[in-house]
Write a protein that holds these residues in place. Structure first.
Motif, mmCIF file in Angstrom:
data_model
loop_
_atom_site.group_PDB
_atom_site.id
_atom_site.type_symbol
_atom_site.label_atom_id
_atom_site.label_comp_id
_atom_site.label_asym_id
_atom_site.label_seq_id
_atom_site.Cartn_x
_atom_site.Cartn_y
_atom_site.Cartn_z
ATOM 1 N N HIS A 16 0.828 -1.201 0.000
ATOM 2 C CA HIS A 16 0.000 0.000 0.000
ATOM 3 C C HIS A 16 0.873 1.266 0.000
ATOM 4 N N GLN A 17 1.931 1.244 0.798
ATOM 5 C CA GLN A 17 2.830 2.401 0.834
ATOM 6 C C GLN A 17 3.495 2.627 -0.521
ATOM 7 N N GLN A 18 3.913 1.539 -1.177
ATOM 8 C CA GLN A 18 4.579 1.679 -2.466
ATOM 9 C C GLN A 18 3.623 2.205 -3.527
ATOM 10 N N LEU A 19 2.356 1.699 -3.519
ATOM 11 C CA LEU A 19 1.370 2.169 -4.489
ATOM 12 C C LEU A 19 1.049 3.635 -4.267
ATOM 13 N N SER A 20 0.985 4.042 -2.994
ATOM 14 C CA SER A 20 0.719 5.455 -2.700
ATOM 15 C C SER A 20 1.883 6.320 -3.163
ATOM 16 N N LYS A 21 3.113 5.812 -2.968
ATOM 17 C CA LYS A 21 4.295 6.557 -3.391
ATOM 18 C C LYS A 21 4.307 6.758 -4.893
ATOM 19 N N MET A 22 3.843 5.749 -5.651
ATOM 20 C CA MET A 22 3.804 5.835 -7.112
ATOM 21 C C MET A 22 2.573 6.577 -7.617
ATOM 22 N N ASP A 23 1.644 6.931 -6.699
ATOM 23 C CA ASP A 23 0.386 7.579 -7.085
ATOM 24 C C ASP A 23 -0.359 6.736 -8.116
ATOM 25 N N VAL A 24 -0.417 5.438 -7.859
ATOM 26 C CA VAL A 24 -1.070 4.531 -8.797
ATOM 27 C C VAL A 24 -2.566 4.830 -8.910
ATOM 28 N N HIS A 25 -3.204 5.150 -7.766
ATOM 29 C CA HIS A 25 -4.645 5.399 -7.782
ATOM 30 C C HIS A 25 -4.978 6.591 -8.678
ATOM 31 N N GLY A 26 -4.173 7.648 -8.588
ATOM 32 C CA GLY A 26 -4.415 8.817 -9.429
ATOM 33 C C GLY A 26 -4.237 8.507 -10.900
ATOM 34 N N ARG A 27 -3.224 7.726 -11.210
ATOM 35 C CA ARG A 27 -2.980 7.378 -12.616
ATOM 36 C C ARG A 27 -4.102 6.484 -13.155
ATOM 37 N N ILE A 28 -4.631 5.582 -12.299
ATOM 38 C CA ILE A 28 -5.747 4.723 -12.738
ATOM 39 C C ILE A 28 -6.974 5.578 -13.032
ATOM 40 N N ARG A 29 -7.246 6.570 -12.174
ATOM 41 C CA ARG A 29 -8.415 7.433 -12.409
ATOM 42 C C ARG A 29 -8.282 8.199 -13.729
ATOM 43 N N GLU A 30 -7.052 8.675 -14.014
ATOM 44 C CA GLU A 30 -6.851 9.396 -15.268
ATOM 45 C C GLU A 30 -7.085 8.485 -16.468
ATOM 46 N N ILE A 31 -6.565 7.260 -16.402
ATOM 47 C CA ILE A 31 -6.735 6.322 -17.519
ATOM 48 C C ILE A 31 -8.197 5.925 -17.663
ATOM 49 N N LEU A 32 -8.883 5.765 -16.530
ATOM 50 C CA LEU A 32 -10.300 5.402 -16.581
ATOM 51 C C LEU A 32 -11.113 6.491 -17.270
ATOM 52 N N ALA A 33 -10.841 7.749 -16.889
ATOM 53 C CA ALA A 33 -11.562 8.858 -17.515
ATOM 54 C C ALA A 33 -11.250 8.945 -19.001
ATOM 55 N N GLU A 34 -9.990 8.766 -19.346
ATOM 56 C CA GLU A 34 -9.604 8.842 -20.752
ATOM 57 C C GLU A 34 -10.234 7.722 -21.564
ATOM 58 N N THR A 35 -10.273 6.505 -20.979
ATOM 59 C CA THR A 35 -10.857 5.370 -21.687
ATOM 60 C C THR A 35 -12.345 5.561 -21.910
ATOM 61 N N ILE A 36 -13.037 6.080 -20.900
ATOM 62 C CA ILE A 36 -14.480 6.309 -21.047
ATOM 63 C C ILE A 36 -14.730 7.353 -22.140
ATOM 64 N N ARG A 37 -13.882 8.377 -22.155
ATOM 65 C CA ARG A 37 -14.078 9.461 -23.113
ATOM 66 C C ARG A 37 -13.774 9.028 -24.536
ATOM 67 N N GLU A 38 -12.744 8.185 -24.724
ATOM 68 C CA GLU A 38 -12.301 7.856 -26.063
ATOM 69 C C GLU A 38 -12.860 6.554 -26.600
ATOM 70 N N GLU A 39 -13.081 5.563 -25.742
ATOM 71 C CA GLU A 39 -13.383 4.224 -26.233
ATOM 72 C C GLU A 39 -14.792 3.750 -25.934
ATOM 73 N N LEU A 40 -15.483 4.392 -24.995
ATOM 74 C CA LEU A 40 -16.809 3.886 -24.629
ATOM 75 C C LEU A 40 -17.823 4.273 -25.702
ATOM 76 N N ALA A 41 -18.508 3.286 -26.253
ATOM 77 C CA ALA A 41 -19.510 3.555 -27.299
ATOM 78 C C ALA A 41 -20.699 4.276 -26.686
ATOM 79 N N PRO A 42 -21.425 5.069 -27.515
ATOM 80 C CA PRO A 42 -22.569 5.821 -26.970
ATOM 81 C C PRO A 42 -23.634 4.933 -26.343
ATOM 82 N N ASP A 43 -23.774 3.715 -26.912
ATOM 83 C CA ASP A 43 -24.824 2.832 -26.376
ATOM 84 C C ASP A 43 -24.338 1.958 -25.230
ATOM 85 N N GLN A 44 -23.070 2.106 -24.868
ATOM 86 C CA GLN A 44 -22.511 1.270 -23.785
ATOM 87 C C GLN A 44 -22.445 2.097 -22.517
#
Length: 618
Positions: A16-44
């Protein structure tokens, strides 16, 4: 393998300490937002877990996390209980894990790193394994003073990717010394090598012994900053024990760092076989029997052995090659260290207190010479390459009269240490200048001695680094009279041919040639004893042999080889000798005399004198 609850909780906390140090949670949120914006179909309306994992893997997030969370399990640590003093084996890629390892700062450790391999030619065509594919592996096993280690398996390849570090505890063996840190001289007395065994494991888990090697690690004690890099060539086993298997790059480092490396206390050097030996093992009292009568005659014998700079090991490093005595004598030539070791051994055999000195000459050129200490405190330097002797009288730069004192005649500038078969002393005076050095070897504030126990452990008979007993000197097999005549006849022929090419005739005068003999004998006597004698008789005989109105010219020269053509070519390079050989004038008479003086081991001093007399025309 299941972990105890407390260990599992600790492991989760670390992750947990190592993941927090790498800011993994923040990077996952950014990728999630980007994926929804670019790859999610309108009907999905939502992303599946599989889609998110693919997006994280595509952007390298998972690989980054796995690189940071690099856990290494060592079999030794599994089997042995943990302890602050327990030796540790671990992987080191950043050279920083040493600080994180559980070590005792009051103990001395040798940090051995294996930094890759090369030239494992048997695996030259080995294909690079695919991820998850089974392949043959190399494993390196180590043993040092009751400690065992095992590296991580690496795929077999021409250049196997070994990157492992091992912390080897260097401890004392005496009772009561278990809690004391080993110093430099104590570690020098530890002759145990590091035993390295390379094992190959195939895809069926069958193991094969590839190589076994005993690593001499004590060179790190004399290296700069206590760190040294070695190239270890592994040889095969059994019928292939003479065949090279491959090469490992090894880095050795002392921890904690040494306050004072043994470069000021002890020197190890390689012999002609590439074996590291302490310098003290190259010197032993040597008796010449009836072949040499005096110490000064011994110095002359060493002087007439040929001089040749030894090649530097590895083509550019500082490690030079010293020869064992038998190799030096059989070759009949060697470097200044070989000459100094032999002369020191002979002087010890004559009962003198002799030492080899290691230092520099002018322009910082490294050099070795011999020193004797008289019972009255007299210090005498012996130059083994020339046979010259110099008295040493230290000068003090603080005295007002120091500037008025004559400069010493000897060529030596600095001195770092002196040694013989029993002692090794490092110069710890404020200045290493030979001029100002005081050679009171019993004063530890000026000369730091190495412990006698350490010297005995590496130089005593039976020690792995000691040399066998010295061979006796052999009498010369050269007939001095016959050889002198042969060289003289060859020189007469060469001179006559040379003068003929110049259009000159040659007339030899045998009587004049004979009269040159006392001069050559006098020159050799002076070289041997430092006493000049017999010149008066020679000069008187020449005056009688040269008529009034005639001029006499003579040119003596000295060689340590018996090649007449080579000697003649050298003589012609001297303007004085060339003037005699090519003499023009009225009633020119030429003379040449050769005198060969033989010494043990078929060494010889060859004296040649060219002379001429002619009528002066004014």
């Amino acid at each position: 393998m299941s972990l105890p609850p407390e260990k599992a909780s600790e492991l989760k906390q670390l992750i947990h300490q190592q993941l927090s140090k790498m800011d993994v949670h923040g990077r996952i949120r950014e990728i999630l937002a980007e994926t929804i914006r670019e790859e999610l179909a309108p009907d999905q309306q939502q992303l599946s877990t599989e889609d998110l994992i693919k997006a994280l893997r595509r952007r390298g997030i998972i690989d980054d996390v796995m690189k940071e969370l690099n856990f290494v399990t060592d079999n030794v640590d599994q089997e042995l209980p943990s302890s602050p003093k327990q030796p540790v084996g671990f992987t080191d890629r950043q050279s920083t894990l040493l600080k994180k390892t559980n070590i005792d700062p009051t103990r001395r450790y040798l940090y051995l790193q294996v930094l890759g391999g090369k030239a494992f030619l048997e695996h030259l065509q080995e294909p690079e394994p695919l991820p998850g594919q089974a392949c043959s592996t190399f494993t390196l096993c180590l043993h040092f003073r009751n400690q065992r280690f095992r590296s991580k398996p690496v795929p077999c390849a021409c250049e196997p990717d070994f990157h492992d570090g091992f912390l080897l505890e260097v401890h004392r063996e005496n009772l009561g010394d278990g809690t004391r840190m080993a110093d430099s001289t104590t570690m020098l007395s530890i002759s145990d090598p590091v035993h390295m065994v390379l094992i190959k494991t195939d895809i069926f888990a069958e193991t094969t012994l590839v190589a076994s090697y005993f690593l001499e690690w004590r060179s790190v004690l004399g290296s700069e900053n206590g760190v040294t890099n070695l190239t270890v060539e592994l040889m095969g086993v059994g019928t292939e024990s003479k065949v090279s298997v491959g090469i490992l790059n090894i880095k050795l480092e002392m921890y904690p760092p040494l306050n004072q490396t043994l470069s000021q206390e002890v020197v190890n050097t390689q012999d002609e076989n590439g074996i590291n030996r302490p310098v003290c093992s190259y010197v032993k009292p040597l008796r010449a029997g009836r072949l040499l009568d005096t110490p000064r005659q011994a110095a002359r014998f060493v002087n007439v052995l040929g001089y040749e700079r030894a090649p530097v090991i590895g083509g550019g490093g500082k490690q030079e090659q010293w020869c064992t005595l038998l190799a030096f004598l059989c070759r009949n030539k060697g470097d200044c260290e070989d000459h100094a070791n032999l002369l020191c051994s002979l002087l010890l055999g004559y009962g003198l207190e002799a030492f080899v000195c290691v230092g520099t000459k002018a322009k910082g050129v490294s050099h070795a010479w011999v020193m004797t200490c008289g019972t009255d405190g007299t210090i005498t330097f012996w130059e083994s390459l020339t046979g010259h002797r110099y008295l040493h009288k230290p000068t003090s730069p603080d005295e007002p009269s120091a500037a008025e004192q004559p400069k010493p005649l000897y060529p030596y500038r600095t001195i770092g240490c002196v040694f013989n078969h029993q002692m090794f002393l490092g110069n710890c005076q404020p200045s290493d200048s030979v001029e100002s050095c005081v050679f009171d070897l019993n004063d530890e504030s000026k000369w730091k001695p190495m412990s006698e126990e350490a010297i005995k452990s590496v130089c005593a008979p039976g020690a792995t680094t000691s040399l066998p007993p010295f061979p006796p000197l052999c009498a010369s097999t050269i007939d001095a009279s016959v050889t002198s005549n042969e060289i003289e006849m060859q020189l007469r022929l060469l001179v006559s041919e040379h003068r003929k090419d110049l259009g000159l005739t040659t007339v030899w005068e045998d009587q004049l040639s004979y009269l040159l003999s006392p001069a050559l004998a006098s020159y050799e006597f002076e070289r041997t004893t430092s006493i000049s004698a017999g010149n008066e008789e020679f000069q008187d005989a020449i005056r009688r042999a040269v008529p009034d109105g005639h001029t006499f010219k003579g040119f003596p020269i000295h060689f340590v080889y018996r090649n007449a053509r080579r000697a003649f070519a050298t003589c012609l390079r001297s303007p004085f000798c060339e003037e005699i050989i090519c003499c023009r004038g009225d009633q020119v008479r030429l003379a040449v005399r050769v005198r060969v003086f033989t010494y043990p081991e078929s060494a010889c001093a060859v004296w040649i004198m060219f002379a001429c007399k002619y009528r002066s025309v004014l």
